[in-house]
Design a protein around this motif. Structure first.
Motif, PDB file in Angstrom:
ATOM      1  N   LEU A   8       0.225 -20.912  18.877  1.00 30.72           N
ATOM      2  CA  LEU A   8       0.848 -19.603  19.027  1.00 30.72           C
ATOM      3  C   LEU A   8       0.392 -18.731  17.868  1.00 30.72           C
ATOM      4  O   LEU A   8       0.415 -19.168  16.714  1.00 30.72           O
ATOM      5  N   VAL A   9       0.013 -17.522  18.193  1.00 28.24           N
ATOM      6  CA  VAL A   9      -0.502 -16.612  17.167  1.00 28.24           C
ATOM      7  C   VAL A   9       0.346 -15.351  17.149  1.00 28.24           C
ATOM      8  O   VAL A   9       0.415 -14.628  18.148  1.00 28.24           O
ATOM      9  N   GLU A  10       0.979 -15.114  16.009  1.00 26.78           N
ATOM     10  CA  GLU A  10       1.786 -13.910  15.830  1.00 26.78           C
ATOM     11  C   GLU A  10       0.943 -12.804  15.193  1.00 26.78           C
ATOM     12  O   GLU A  10       0.019 -13.078  14.431  1.00 26.78           O
ATOM     13  N   SER A  11       1.306 -11.579  15.493  1.00 29.08           N
ATOM     14  CA  SER A  11       0.667 -10.429  14.859  1.00 29.08           C
ATOM     15  C   SER A  11       1.654  -9.275  14.831  1.00 29.08           C
ATOM     16  O   SER A  11       2.689  -9.318  15.501  1.00 29.08           O
ATOM     17  N   GLY A  12       1.329  -8.253  14.052  1.00 27.79           N
ATOM     18  CA  GLY A  12       2.149  -7.057  14.022  1.00 27.79           C
ATOM     19  C   GLY A  12       3.023  -6.901  12.796  1.00 27.79           C
ATOM     20  O   GLY A  12       3.704  -5.894  12.643  1.00 27.79           O
ATOM     21  N   GLY A  13       3.024  -7.897  11.923  1.00 30.42           N
ATOM     22  CA  GLY A  13       3.823  -7.771  10.719  1.00 30.42           C
ATOM     23  C   GLY A  13       3.224  -6.756   9.759  1.00 30.42           C
ATOM     24  O   GLY A  13       2.119  -6.261   9.959  1.00 30.42           O
ATOM     25  N   GLY A  14       3.966  -6.461   8.706  1.00 25.28           N
ATOM     26  CA  GLY A  14       3.474  -5.513   7.717  1.00 25.28           C
ATOM     27  C   GLY A  14       4.575  -5.025   6.808  1.00 25.28           C
ATOM     28  O   GLY A  14       5.675  -5.592   6.780  1.00 25.28           O
ATOM     29  N   LEU A  15       4.257  -3.968   6.078  1.00 23.61           N
ATOM     30  CA  LEU A  15       5.198  -3.349   5.145  1.00 23.61           C
ATOM     31  C   LEU A  15       5.714  -2.057   5.753  1.00 23.61           C
ATOM     32  O   LEU A  15       4.928  -1.215   6.218  1.00 23.61           O
ATOM     33  N   VAL A  16       7.020  -1.901   5.765  1.00 26.42           N
ATOM     34  CA  VAL A  16       7.629  -0.705   6.349  1.00 26.42           C
ATOM     35  C   VAL A  16       8.841  -0.311   5.518  1.00 26.42           C
ATOM     36  O   VAL A  16       9.470  -1.169   4.882  1.00 26.42           O
ATOM     37  N   LEU A  53      14.940  -1.048  10.736  1.00 28.98           N
ATOM     38  CA  LEU A  53      14.751  -2.211   9.861  1.00 28.98           C
ATOM     39  C   LEU A  53      15.470  -2.023   8.533  1.00 28.98           C
ATOM     40  O   LEU A  53      15.578  -0.914   8.000  1.00 28.98           O
ATOM     41  N   LYS A  54      15.954  -3.151   8.024  1.00 25.00           N
ATOM     42  CA  LYS A  54      16.681  -3.184   6.763  1.00 25.00           C
ATOM     43  C   LYS A  54      15.958  -4.111   5.788  1.00 25.00           C
ATOM     44  O   LYS A  54      15.245  -5.030   6.222  1.00 25.00           O
ATOM     45  N   PRO A  55      16.157  -3.933   4.498  1.00 25.94           N
ATOM     46  CA  PRO A  55      15.516  -4.847   3.533  1.00 25.94           C
ATOM     47  C   PRO A  55      15.849  -6.302   3.797  1.00 25.94           C
ATOM     48  O   PRO A  55      14.999  -7.182   3.578  1.00 25.94           O
ATOM     49  N   GLU A  56      17.034  -6.578   4.298  1.00 28.87           N
ATOM     50  CA  GLU A  56      17.409  -7.967   4.573  1.00 28.87           C
ATOM     51  C   GLU A  56      16.695  -8.551   5.782  1.00 28.87           C
ATOM     52  O   GLU A  56      16.819  -9.745   6.063  1.00 28.87           O
ATOM     53  N   ASP A  57      15.910  -7.746   6.488  1.00 30.81           N
ATOM     54  CA  ASP A  57      15.082  -8.264   7.574  1.00 30.81           C
ATOM     55  C   ASP A  57      13.761  -8.829   7.053  1.00 30.81           C
ATOM     56  O   ASP A  57      12.979  -9.397   7.822  1.00 30.81           O
ATOM     57  N   THR A  58      13.513  -8.672   5.780  1.00 31.89           N
ATOM     58  CA  THR A  58      12.272  -9.163   5.175  1.00 31.89           C
ATOM     59  C   THR A  58      12.156 -10.675   5.312  1.00 31.89           C
ATOM     60  O   THR A  58      13.128 -11.396   5.088  1.00 31.89           O
ATOM     61  N   GLY A  59      10.955 -11.135   5.653  1.00 37.52           N
ATOM     62  CA  GLY A  59      10.710 -12.565   5.767  1.00 37.52           C
ATOM     63  C   GLY A  59       9.465 -12.838   6.581  1.00 37.52           C
ATOM     64  O   GLY A  59       8.802 -11.911   7.062  1.00 37.52           O
ATOM     65  N   VAL A  60       9.171 -14.116   6.738  1.00 36.17           N
ATOM     66  CA  VAL A  60       8.093 -14.536   7.624  1.00 36.17           C
ATOM     67  C   VAL A  60       8.701 -14.798   8.994  1.00 36.17           C
ATOM     68  O   VAL A  60       9.670 -15.550   9.115  1.00 36.17           O
ATOM     69  N   TYR A  61       8.136 -14.170   9.990  1.00 36.45           N
ATOM     70  CA  TYR A  61       8.637 -14.290  11.361  1.00 36.45           C
ATOM     71  C   TYR A  61       7.755 -15.253  12.155  1.00 36.45           C
ATOM     72  O   TYR A  61       6.529 -15.105  12.175  1.00 36.45           O
ATOM     73  N   TYR A  62       8.422 -16.200  12.798  1.00 35.16           N
ATOM     74  CA  TYR A  62       7.727 -17.236  13.554  1.00 35.16           C
ATOM     75  C   TYR A  62       8.074 -17.149  15.031  1.00 35.16           C
ATOM     76  O   TYR A  62       9.251 -17.006  15.403  1.00 35.16           O
ATOM     77  N   THR A  96       7.857  -7.095   5.650  1.00 34.49           N
ATOM     78  CA  THR A  96       8.475  -6.665   4.394  1.00 34.49           C
ATOM     79  C   THR A  96       9.061  -5.273   4.591  1.00 34.49           C
ATOM     80  O   THR A  96       8.341  -4.350   4.991  1.00 34.49           O
ATOM     81  N   VAL A  97      10.351  -5.151   4.319  1.00 30.04           N
ATOM     82  CA  VAL A  97      11.043  -3.880   4.476  1.00 30.04           C
ATOM     83  C   VAL A  97      11.469  -3.409   3.090  1.00 30.04           C
ATOM     84  O   VAL A  97      12.258  -4.076   2.422  1.00 30.04           O
ATOM     85  N   SER A  98      10.951  -2.278   2.680  1.00 26.17           N
ATOM     86  CA  SER A  98      11.276  -1.752   1.357  1.00 26.17           C
ATOM     87  C   SER A  98      12.459  -0.800   1.444  1.00 26.17           C
ATOM     88  O   SER A  98      12.651  -0.106   2.437  1.00 26.17           O
TER      89      SER A  98
END
Length: 126
Positions: A4-12, A86-95, A123-125
């Protein structure tokens, strides 16, 4: 072997949106229940959302309910997690994860899933 390959993450920035995708290699997603989990640094992995094989049933963690939407297109062999407000507490690695049994049944438990992606960083700043 399913990959399974995830994509779309980033800094927001907080309040922003991201859309994660998950697609397999070596197998079709059609008919299999899927899940999204996340893990923040120093914390245990936690359930985010799940969807049944047909897409007719979804299940969300209370912390993301009303902000995240899990969808799938079996013809495109892809699932998506739309993340809004999105909130800062949503920050993490999503699987992304696939459950190879009980297509109609969603699960909040990681041990019910047989295949996992490598994850994508969100990553949510503030």
């Amino acid at each position: 072997q399913v990959q399974l390959v995830e994509s779309g993450g980033g800094l927001v920035q907080a309040g922003g949106s991201l859309r994660l995708s998950c697609a397999p290699s070596g197998r079709t997603l059609s008919g299999y229940a899927m899940g999204w989990f996340r893990q923040a640094t120093g914390k245990e992995r936690e359930f985010v959302a799940a969807i049944s094989g047909s897409g007719s049933t979804t299940n969300y963690a209370d912390s993301v309910k009303g902000r995240f939407t899990f969808s799938r297109d079996n013809a495109k062999n892809t699932v998506w997690l739309q993340m809004n407000s999105l909130k800062p507490e949503d920050t993490g690695v999503y699987y992304c994860a696939l459950k190879s049994w009980g297509a109609a049944e969603t699960s909040v438990y990681g041990y019910d899933y047989d295949y996992w992606g490598r994850g994508t960083q969100v990553t949510v700043s503030s």
